[in-house]
Design a protein around this motif. Structure first.
Motif, PDB file in Angstrom:
ATOM      1  N   SER A   1     -17.995  32.030  11.439  1.00  0.00           N
ATOM      2  CA  SER A   1     -17.504  31.829  12.797  1.00  0.00           C
ATOM      3  C   SER A   1     -16.875  33.114  13.283  1.00  0.00           C
ATOM      4  O   SER A   1     -16.826  34.114  12.560  1.00  0.00           O
TER       5      SER A   1
ATOM      6  N   SER B   1     -15.583  16.467   4.148  1.00  0.00           N
ATOM      7  CA  SER B   1     -14.450  16.842   4.988  1.00  0.00           C
ATOM      8  C   SER B   1     -13.206  16.920   4.109  1.00  0.00           C
ATOM      9  O   SER B   1     -13.219  16.471   2.960  1.00  0.00           O
TER      10      SER B   1
ATOM     11  N   ARG C   1      -7.469  21.363  12.173  1.00  0.00           N
ATOM     12  CA  ARG C   1      -8.926  21.345  12.246  1.00  0.00           C
ATOM     13  C   ARG C   1      -9.448  19.905  12.276  1.00  0.00           C
ATOM     14  O   ARG C   1     -10.332  19.571  13.061  1.00  0.00           O
TER      15      ARG C   1
ATOM     16  N   GLU D   1      -7.826  17.213  13.201  1.00  0.00           N
ATOM     17  CA  GLU D   1      -7.428  16.582  14.465  1.00  0.00           C
ATOM     18  C   GLU D   1      -8.350  17.006  15.601  1.00  0.00           C
ATOM     19  O   GLU D   1      -8.743  16.187  16.444  1.00  0.00           O
ATOM     20  N   LYS D   2      -8.726  18.277  15.621  1.00  0.00           N
ATOM     21  CA  LYS D   2      -9.637  18.780  16.642  1.00  0.00           C
ATOM     22  C   LYS D   2     -11.009  18.117  16.523  1.00  0.00           C
ATOM     23  O   LYS D   2     -11.641  17.762  17.529  1.00  0.00           O
ATOM     24  N   GLN D   3     -11.490  17.952  15.287  1.00  0.00           N
ATOM     25  CA  GLN D   3     -12.789  17.309  15.063  1.00  0.00           C
ATOM     26  C   GLN D   3     -12.763  15.851  15.546  1.00  0.00           C
ATOM     27  O   GLN D   3     -13.720  15.357  16.133  1.00  0.00           O
ATOM     28  N   ARG D   4     -11.650  15.162  15.308  1.00  0.00           N
ATOM     29  CA  ARG D   4     -11.512  13.778  15.732  1.00  0.00           C
ATOM     30  C   ARG D   4     -11.495  13.658  17.261  1.00  0.00           C
ATOM     31  O   ARG D   4     -12.071  12.733  17.839  1.00  0.00           O
ATOM     32  N   GLN D   5     -10.840  14.606  17.896  1.00  0.00           N
ATOM     33  CA  GLN D   5     -10.805  14.603  19.374  1.00  0.00           C
ATOM     34  C   GLN D   5     -12.188  14.833  19.950  1.00  0.00           C
ATOM     35  O   GLN D   5     -12.588  14.194  20.935  1.00  0.00           O
ATOM     36  N   GLN D   6     -12.958  15.743  19.331  1.00  0.00           N
ATOM     37  CA  GLN D   6     -14.308  16.024  19.788  1.00  0.00           C
ATOM     38  C   GLN D   6     -15.217  14.798  19.614  1.00  0.00           C
ATOM     39  O   GLN D   6     -16.056  14.497  20.461  1.00  0.00           O
ATOM     40  N   GLN D   7     -15.042  14.080  18.502  1.00  0.00           N
ATOM     41  CA  GLN D   7     -15.825  12.876  18.252  1.00  0.00           C
ATOM     42  C   GLN D   7     -15.465  11.777  19.254  1.00  0.00           C
ATOM     43  O   GLN D   7     -16.349  11.022  19.707  1.00  0.00           O
TER      44      GLN D   7
ATOM     45  N   GLU E   1     -14.443  12.207  22.294  1.00  0.00           N
ATOM     46  CA  GLU E   1     -14.983  12.562  23.617  1.00  0.00           C
ATOM     47  C   GLU E   1     -16.480  12.310  23.692  1.00  0.00           C
ATOM     48  O   GLU E   1     -17.045  12.077  24.732  1.00  0.00           O
TER      49      GLU E   1
END
Length: 501
Positions: free
Chosen positions: A53, A474, A491, A493-499, A501
């Protein structure tokens, strides 16, 4: 001055440190149920992961950066020194250190991943970070950071640069002598120094991305080429191979230079070469972009095998098969237990390896070793710089000033110049002090972390459970009871928010 340096080195590299490193490797091997054997296939698979990345590098790049630190002068000159001072049996103890050290490398590199942070748009981590975040002992993190800066930024670069200078002199001679502030130096050695400094400045001022891009090409190429040369030597002398292995194994326990010399030099040069437990590997491991910390821990364990079981063994076989080595006596009268080459051949250099290839390939052999030394040493200096920069950044959080980073870049370049033109014996000794300081702090620290928190074992079991279930991989540190792994918490928490949405 030499007496002072030798006295300090003898205290740091007492039998206590040698057995501490062996003991830590055995302990983590037992606690992980010999993960370095059970997960060998998984190591090879994970090594080829090229996911990266903007903030992190791939697993393979992290492997290349850490290998650039592991595969260095220790693999050529260090192996020669182990044989010269400890006898052929020292190679057996290098193998033992590698096998046990692979589990130590897993533990420290997994810790580097668990407790890494994001600073200035890139991932950083290492012993200083996990001592502070896991143990809550920032003073211990500061002690390690200072020892790493002294070791990797000041002491160790000179060892690598010195071997390059000696190799150039072995191939081309001194040339015209030039008077410098360091004394009289041959023109060929000065030319090699100028080339190193120019390329070094270009890369280290480009950061970890440029270091990773350079090492992922050079390190595999140089290691493979070196091993191919060794295989040619072995195949041309295949009938001698069983006898050489018997010599190594028998001498490990009935050593020519004494049992203590064999195990002492084998362990010391083994740790110096593969760096398992030294605390250097976790810095590159922390920069990798992975799905689970255990993945990079296993990749770093594999790098120990590459370093010692492949590259160091290649050097040892070439030297022993061609019998281009001496073994010094335990007395102070300059006697030799084994004398196959000229008595003035410097044991602490790459001379044995160069003479071995000279026997088989003629002048091309010497030139090849010189080129191998150049690339091995240069990439190791890059790894040392990255370790230094990471620990300067750790300490710099207090001052928040870019000047210390620039200062240490210039200081490292000065130490490269200093090491190139000074004697190998003195430079090797201060290099040993640097390795020993880091190893003492790191090995005691990771053992303490295990007894208080056990995050590495928890992490390994979690990864094994997810692999067995066949589901997506994970890492949830909160669920596992691992505290202060804030990077992974954010990280997830961000993945959960993206899922959502």
């Amino acid at each position: 001055m030499n007496e002072i340096v030798n006295s300090i080195n003898n205290v740091i590299w007492s039998p206590a440190l040698i057995y501490l490193c062996l003991g830590a490797g055995l302990f983590y091997s037992l606690m992980t149920r010999f993960a370095q054997v059970r997960h060998f296939k998984e190591m090879c698979k994970l090594m080829l992961n090229n996911s990266e990345s903007d903030k992190g590098i791939s697993s393979f790049q992290a492997l290349a950066v850490s290998l650039s630190g592991r595969v260095g002068v220790g693999n050529i000159a260090g192996v020669a020194a182990a044989i010269g001072f400890g006898g052929p049996g020292a190679i057996f103890w290098m193998w033992v250190v590698a096998f046990l050290g692979a589990s130590t490398a897993y533990a420290e590199s997994t810790l580097g991943q668990i407790y890494k942070v994001e600073e200035d748009g890139q991932y950083r981590g290492g012993p200083a970070y996990y001592f502070e975040r896991c143990l809550g002992w920032r003073p211990l993190g500061i002690i390690f950071a200072i020892s790493a800066i002294i070791g990797c930024g000041i002491f160790l670069p000179g060892v690598q640069a010195n071997a390059v200078g000696n190799a150039v002199t072995q191939i081309f001679g001194d040339g015209n002598m030039v008077v410098t502030s360091f004394g009289e130096v041959g023109t060929y050695k000065l030319i090699s120094l100028a080339v190193i400094l120019i390329i070094l400045a270009f890369i280290i001022f480009g950061g970890i991305k440029r270091i990773a891009q350079f090492t992922q090409i050079i390190v595999p190429f140089m290691a493979l080429g070196y091993i191919v040369m060794a295989l040619i030597v072995v195949f041309l002398n295949l009938d001698k191979l069983p006898g050489i292995f018997m010599l190594i194994i028998n001498d490990a326990f009935t050593a020519q230079a004494g049992f203590g010399a064999a195990i002492g030099w084998g362990v010391k040069r083994g740790i110096y070469s593969n760096e398992a437990g030294q605390g250097s590997g976790p810095h590159a491991a922390a920069a990798a972009e992975v799905e689970h910390p255990a993945q990079q821990g296993l990749v770093q364990a594999f790098s120990v095998y590459v370093d010692t079981l492949l590259v160091c063994t290649a050097t040892a076989l070439m030297i022993l098969i061609t019998q281009q080595y001496n073994v010094v006596g335990t007395l102070t009268d300059g006697s030799f237990i084994v004398q196959n080459v000229a008595t003035n051949t410097e044991i602490g250099s790459a001379a044995f390896t160069q003479l071995a290839l000279l026997q088989v390939f003629g002048d091309f052999g010497q030139i090849f070793v010189g080129l191998a030394l150049f690339f091995f040493a240069f990439t190791t200096i890059l790894a040392y710089y990255y370790i230094t920069e990471t620990n300067v950044a750790y300490l710099n959080r207090v001052f928040n000033n870019r000047l210390p980073v620039v200062f240490f870049k210039l200081l490292l370049m000065f130490m490269v110049a200093y090491g190139t033109v000074n004697s190998a014996g003195y430079i090797w000794t201060i290099g040993d002090i640097g390795v020993g300081l880091m190893a003492w702090v790191n090995v005691l620290g990771i053992l303490l972390i295990f007894f208080l928190h056990k995050p590495t074992i928890t992490c390994l079991r979690d990864y094994e459970r997810q692999k067995k279930a066949g589901g997506p991989i994970s890492f949830d540190p909160v669920k596992l009871g691992i505290k202060n792994a804030t990077f992974w918490e954010k990280r997830l928490e961000k993945q959960r928010q993206q899922q959502a949405e």
